[in-house]
Design a protein around this motif. Sequence first.
Motif, PDB file in Angstrom:
ATOM      1  N   TRP A 257       8.118 -40.788  59.550  1.00  0.00           N
ATOM      2  CA  TRP A 257       9.104 -40.188  60.130  1.00  0.00           C
ATOM      3  C   TRP A 257      10.549 -40.886  59.611  1.00  0.00           C
ATOM      4  CZ3 TRP A 257      12.776 -44.084  62.164  1.00  0.00           C
ATOM      5  CH2 TRP A 257      12.379 -45.168  62.513  1.00  0.00           C
ATOM      6  N   ILE A 258      10.532 -41.711  58.748  1.00  0.00           N
ATOM      7  CA  ILE A 258      11.817 -42.418  57.936  1.00  0.00           C
ATOM      8  C   ILE A 258      11.639 -41.227  56.877  1.00  0.00           C
ATOM      9  CG2 ILE A 258      12.715 -44.189  56.896  1.00  0.00           C
ATOM     10  CD1 ILE A 258      11.699 -46.130  58.607  1.00  0.00           C
ATOM     11  N   ASP A 259      10.796 -40.946  56.235  1.00  0.00           N
ATOM     12  CA  ASP A 259      10.982 -40.058  55.127  1.00  0.00           C
ATOM     13  C   ASP A 259      11.448 -38.606  55.609  1.00  0.00           C
ATOM     14  OD1 ASP A 259      10.098 -41.126  52.881  1.00  0.00           O
ATOM     15  OD2 ASP A 259       8.200 -40.807  53.065  1.00  0.00           O
ATOM     16  N   VAL A 260      11.078 -38.250  56.816  1.00  0.00           N
ATOM     17  CA  VAL A 260      11.503 -36.818  57.254  1.00  0.00           C
ATOM     18  C   VAL A 260      13.136 -37.259  57.582  1.00  0.00           C
ATOM     19  CG1 VAL A 260      11.606 -35.292  59.308  1.00  0.00           C
ATOM     20  CG2 VAL A 260       9.496 -36.393  58.441  1.00  0.00           C
ATOM     21  N   LEU A 261      13.509 -38.226  58.064  1.00  0.00           N
ATOM     22  CA  LEU A 261      14.843 -38.526  58.508  1.00  0.00           C
ATOM     23  C   LEU A 261      15.796 -38.801  57.142  1.00  0.00           C
ATOM     24  CD1 LEU A 261      14.931 -41.129  61.508  1.00  0.00           C
ATOM     25  CD2 LEU A 261      15.318 -38.595  61.605  1.00  0.00           C
ATOM     26  N   HIS A 262      15.059 -39.208  55.957  1.00  0.00           N
ATOM     27  CA  HIS A 262      15.760 -39.443  54.943  1.00  0.00           C
ATOM     28  C   HIS A 262      15.409 -38.472  53.624  1.00  0.00           C
ATOM     29  CE1 HIS A 262      16.609 -43.898  56.220  1.00  0.00           C
ATOM     30  NE2 HIS A 262      17.193 -43.106  56.825  1.00  0.00           N
ATOM     31  N   PHE A 263      14.876 -37.482  53.996  1.00  0.00           N
ATOM     32  CA  PHE A 263      14.846 -36.128  53.098  1.00  0.00           C
ATOM     33  C   PHE A 263      13.893 -36.794  51.907  1.00  0.00           C
ATOM     34  CE2 PHE A 263      18.867 -35.270  55.312  1.00  0.00           C
ATOM     35  CZ  PHE A 263      18.549 -34.064  55.679  1.00  0.00           C
ATOM     36  N   ASN A 264      12.905 -37.501  52.154  1.00  0.00           N
ATOM     37  CA  ASN A 264      12.052 -37.975  51.216  1.00  0.00           C
ATOM     38  C   ASN A 264      12.659 -38.803  49.900  1.00  0.00           C
ATOM     39  OD1 ASN A 264       9.737 -37.108  52.530  1.00  0.00           O
ATOM     40  ND2 ASN A 264       9.560 -35.226  51.114  1.00  0.00           N
ATOM     41  N   PHE A 265      13.766 -39.476  50.401  1.00  0.00           N
ATOM     42  CA  PHE A 265      14.465 -40.250  49.389  1.00  0.00           C
ATOM     43  C   PHE A 265      13.531 -41.236  48.837  1.00  0.00           C
ATOM     44  CE2 PHE A 265      17.981 -43.140  47.489  1.00  0.00           C
ATOM     45  CZ  PHE A 265      18.768 -42.106  46.813  1.00  0.00           C
ATOM     46  N   SER A 266      12.561 -41.554  49.311  1.00  0.00           N
ATOM     47  CA  SER A 266      11.655 -42.795  48.840  1.00  0.00           C
ATOM     48  C   SER A 266      10.860 -42.541  47.489  1.00  0.00           C
ATOM     49  CB  SER A 266      10.671 -43.269  49.921  1.00  0.00           C
ATOM     50  OG  SER A 266       9.837 -42.375  50.398  1.00  0.00           O
ATOM     51  N   TYR A 267      10.848 -41.167  47.540  1.00  0.00           N
ATOM     52  CA  TYR A 267       9.984 -40.876  46.297  1.00  0.00           C
ATOM     53  C   TYR A 267      10.708 -40.646  44.883  1.00  0.00           C
ATOM     54  CZ  TYR A 267       6.307 -38.994  49.680  1.00  0.00           C
ATOM     55  OH  TYR A 267       5.437 -39.066  50.758  1.00  0.00           O
ATOM     56  N   HIS A 268      11.168 -41.837  44.354  1.00  0.00           N
ATOM     57  CA  HIS A 268      12.015 -41.870  43.361  1.00  0.00           C
ATOM     58  C   HIS A 268      11.660 -41.631  42.080  1.00  0.00           C
ATOM     59  CE1 HIS A 268      16.263 -42.337  42.539  1.00  0.00           C
ATOM     60  NE2 HIS A 268      15.978 -43.229  41.399  1.00  0.00           N
ATOM     61  N   THR A 269      10.318 -41.969  41.619  1.00  0.00           N
ATOM     62  CA  THR A 269       9.804 -41.728  40.108  1.00  0.00           C
ATOM     63  C   THR A 269       9.494 -40.291  40.262  1.00  0.00           C
ATOM     64  OG1 THR A 269       8.351 -43.870  40.232  1.00  0.00           O
ATOM     65  CG2 THR A 269       7.542 -41.883  38.829  1.00  0.00           C
ATOM     66  N   GLU A 270       9.112 -39.446  41.478  1.00  0.00           N
ATOM     67  CA  GLU A 270       8.868 -38.033  41.335  1.00  0.00           C
ATOM     68  C   GLU A 270      10.173 -37.478  41.003  1.00  0.00           C
ATOM     69  OE1 GLU A 270       5.897 -40.113  43.587  1.00  0.00           O
ATOM     70  OE2 GLU A 270       7.678 -40.470  43.566  1.00  0.00           O
ATOM     71  N   HIS A 271      11.191 -38.044  41.842  1.00  0.00           N
ATOM     72  CA  HIS A 271      12.829 -37.430  41.633  1.00  0.00           C
ATOM     73  C   HIS A 271      13.057 -37.741  40.151  1.00  0.00           C
ATOM     74  CE1 HIS A 271      17.010 -36.243  42.155  1.00  0.00           C
ATOM     75  NE2 HIS A 271      17.190 -37.426  41.704  1.00  0.00           N
ATOM     76  N   HIS A 272      12.696 -38.655  39.364  1.00  0.00           N
ATOM     77  CA  HIS A 272      13.229 -38.872  38.020  1.00  0.00           C
ATOM     78  C   HIS A 272      12.235 -37.867  37.177  1.00  0.00           C
ATOM     79  CE1 HIS A 272      16.507 -41.603  37.525  1.00  0.00           C
ATOM     80  NE2 HIS A 272      16.291 -41.838  38.721  1.00  0.00           N
ATOM     81  N   LEU A 273      11.303 -37.189  37.593  1.00  0.00           N
ATOM     82  CA  LEU A 273      10.088 -36.510  36.774  1.00  0.00           C
ATOM     83  C   LEU A 273      10.717 -34.884  36.940  1.00  0.00           C
ATOM     84  CD1 LEU A 273       6.778 -37.786  37.877  1.00  0.00           C
ATOM     85  CD2 LEU A 273       7.709 -37.807  35.498  1.00  0.00           C
ATOM     86  N   PHE A 274      11.231 -34.798  38.032  1.00  0.00           N
ATOM     87  CA  PHE A 274      11.866 -33.341  38.444  1.00  0.00           C
ATOM     88  C   PHE A 274      13.137 -33.310  39.459  1.00  0.00           C
ATOM     89  CE2 PHE A 274       6.982 -33.009  38.076  1.00  0.00           C
ATOM     90  CZ  PHE A 274       6.952 -31.801  37.146  1.00  0.00           C
ATOM     91  N   PRO A 275      14.110 -33.720  38.685  1.00  0.00           N
ATOM     92  CA  PRO A 275      15.422 -34.097  39.354  1.00  0.00           C
ATOM     93  C   PRO A 275      15.992 -32.624  40.190  1.00  0.00           C
ATOM     94  CG  PRO A 275      15.770 -34.055  37.221  1.00  0.00           C
ATOM     95  CD  PRO A 275      14.371 -34.033  37.266  1.00  0.00           C
ATOM     96  N   ALA A 276      15.512 -31.534  39.360  1.00  0.00           N
ATOM     97  CA  ALA A 276      15.937 -30.182  39.898  1.00  0.00           C
ATOM     98  C   ALA A 276      14.934 -29.497  40.958  1.00  0.00           C
ATOM     99  CB  ALA A 276      15.990 -29.229  38.986  1.00  0.00           C
ATOM    100  N   MET A 277      13.955 -30.214  41.501  1.00  0.00           N
ATOM    101  CA  MET A 277      13.168 -29.642  42.539  1.00  0.00           C
ATOM    102  C   MET A 277      13.434 -30.543  44.076  1.00  0.00           C
ATOM    103  SD  MET A 277       9.050 -30.605  42.496  1.00  0.00           S
ATOM    104  CE  MET A 277       8.903 -29.252  41.008  1.00  0.00           C
ATOM    105  N   SER A 278      13.483 -29.557  44.819  1.00  0.00           N
ATOM    106  CA  SER A 278      13.487 -30.198  46.181  1.00  0.00           C
ATOM    107  C   SER A 278      12.646 -31.399  46.643  1.00  0.00           C
ATOM    108  CB  SER A 278      13.488 -29.023  47.288  1.00  0.00           C
ATOM    109  OG  SER A 278      13.635 -29.358  48.651  1.00  0.00           O
ATOM    110  N   SER A 279      13.124 -32.317  47.365  1.00  0.00           N
ATOM    111  CA  SER A 279      12.465 -33.456  47.573  1.00  0.00           C
ATOM    112  C   SER A 279      11.005 -33.236  48.538  1.00  0.00           C
ATOM    113  CB  SER A 279      13.134 -34.652  48.095  1.00  0.00           C
ATOM    114  OG  SER A 279      13.556 -34.104  49.352  1.00  0.00           O
ATOM    115  N   LYS A 280      11.272 -31.969  49.074  1.00  0.00           N
ATOM    116  CA  LYS A 280      10.196 -31.299  49.901  1.00  0.00           C
ATOM    117  C   LYS A 280       8.885 -31.112  49.375  1.00  0.00           C
ATOM    118  CE  LYS A 280       8.974 -27.091  52.406  1.00  0.00           C
ATOM    119  NZ  LYS A 280       9.408 -25.797  52.846  1.00  0.00           N
ATOM    120  N   TYR A 281       8.954 -31.125  47.951  1.00  0.00           N
ATOM    121  CA  TYR A 281       7.762 -30.980  47.328  1.00  0.00           C
ATOM    122  C   TYR A 281       7.024 -32.251  46.492  1.00  0.00           C
ATOM    123  CZ  TYR A 281       8.428 -26.136  48.163  1.00  0.00           C
ATOM    124  OH  TYR A 281       8.568 -25.013  48.945  1.00  0.00           O
TER     125      TYR A 281
END
Length: 379
Positions: A257-281
């Motif tokens: 539920w926190i991931d939902v409220l915070h737009f999946n900001f916890s997935y940081h390794t994934e973000h650095h792999l695909f910074p131009a991808m929506s955190s939804k995925y």
Amino acid sequence: MKEFHTFGWYAARISPHLPKKAFQPVPSRLFGGFAYLSLTIGCILAVSLLHLHPVWNLLLAVVLGSSFAALGFLGHEILHGTVVRKPWLRDILGAIAFWPLCTGPKLWRKWHNVTHHVHTQDEEMDPDAWPSLERLAKSRLLRWVYKIPFPIRAFFAFSSLSVMFTLHSIKMLIYFFKDFQPKNRSVVLLQFFLPWSTWIGLLFFIGFERWFFAFLLPLLIANFIVMSYISTNHHLNPLVPVNDPLANSLTVTVPKWIDVLHFNFSYHTEHHLFPAMSSKYYPLVKEHVKRMWPDRYHELPMGKALAALWKTPRVYYQQNELIEPRQGHVYGSLGNGLDPENITYRNMEAVPFSSLEEKPIIIKKSSGKREKVTKDSSS
């Protein structure tokens, strides 16, 4: 970890396993932003116009602080171009989302997108990286700070999370201002001062007591939430010669539920792999990363990651270790001997760290040679 790969190397191997829609912007994320914006305006009006008991104002301040942070997480996503692609619309929406945190879109994209993402955990180039022992030896201010006993520093470091994002944003404005073209500098300044002028104007309009609950306390809460994530993103990981997200980044886990409220900001390794991808995925990206490189991937519950930050120093020694200069205690980093379940250290042999200004620091180089840096040779 003996070898490094760039984020492009990993992305090329994961991309074929992802659906095409994962690489498209997701405008529906704006519905969440609209909800947070409405909640923010409603709470500010309630604090400003109603004569509420301080307990109710305190509760509203908590809601506001949480909303400020969540809008910042959405602004981060917007300014990566994962929500809308048109530059002018992206910057307008990003400016609105970052308004409570008083950070302009041009500065954020220069600081975060262009510099931090390209040079992650590079000591010289990443503006968010913590210093090495070599840099500590050359800085009078850092030498003074690290003469403070470690438990006291750890306490104040965690207390400072409530102001650190705001202070670091101001530092980044000063640091990067000269890098902007002269024609853009006025826009950068406007984007910085305009949010602050509205919040300071609110102070004169409603008075300090209500302003404290409407903005100041929520800003401190938002800082703490945002920095709790940012501090765990990389600061337990080593400095690296190659921008390898599996080596230099950490994903934390929080309740769904926190991931939902915070737009999946916890997935940081994934973000650095695909910074131009929506955190939804990013949950889908995580599945593939853990399947393909389970021994490289770093993941910790948020509580354990914060506890590990509390128990370890923030000075790097030989890139992949952390050192407490006063005692010469050397800790591992993630992937280099750090066990968050059982944090231990080794003592440096024959290295006097008791006084950084009165005694020489002996820095052991990766080549095996040693170099002395004394008070007289550093500034």
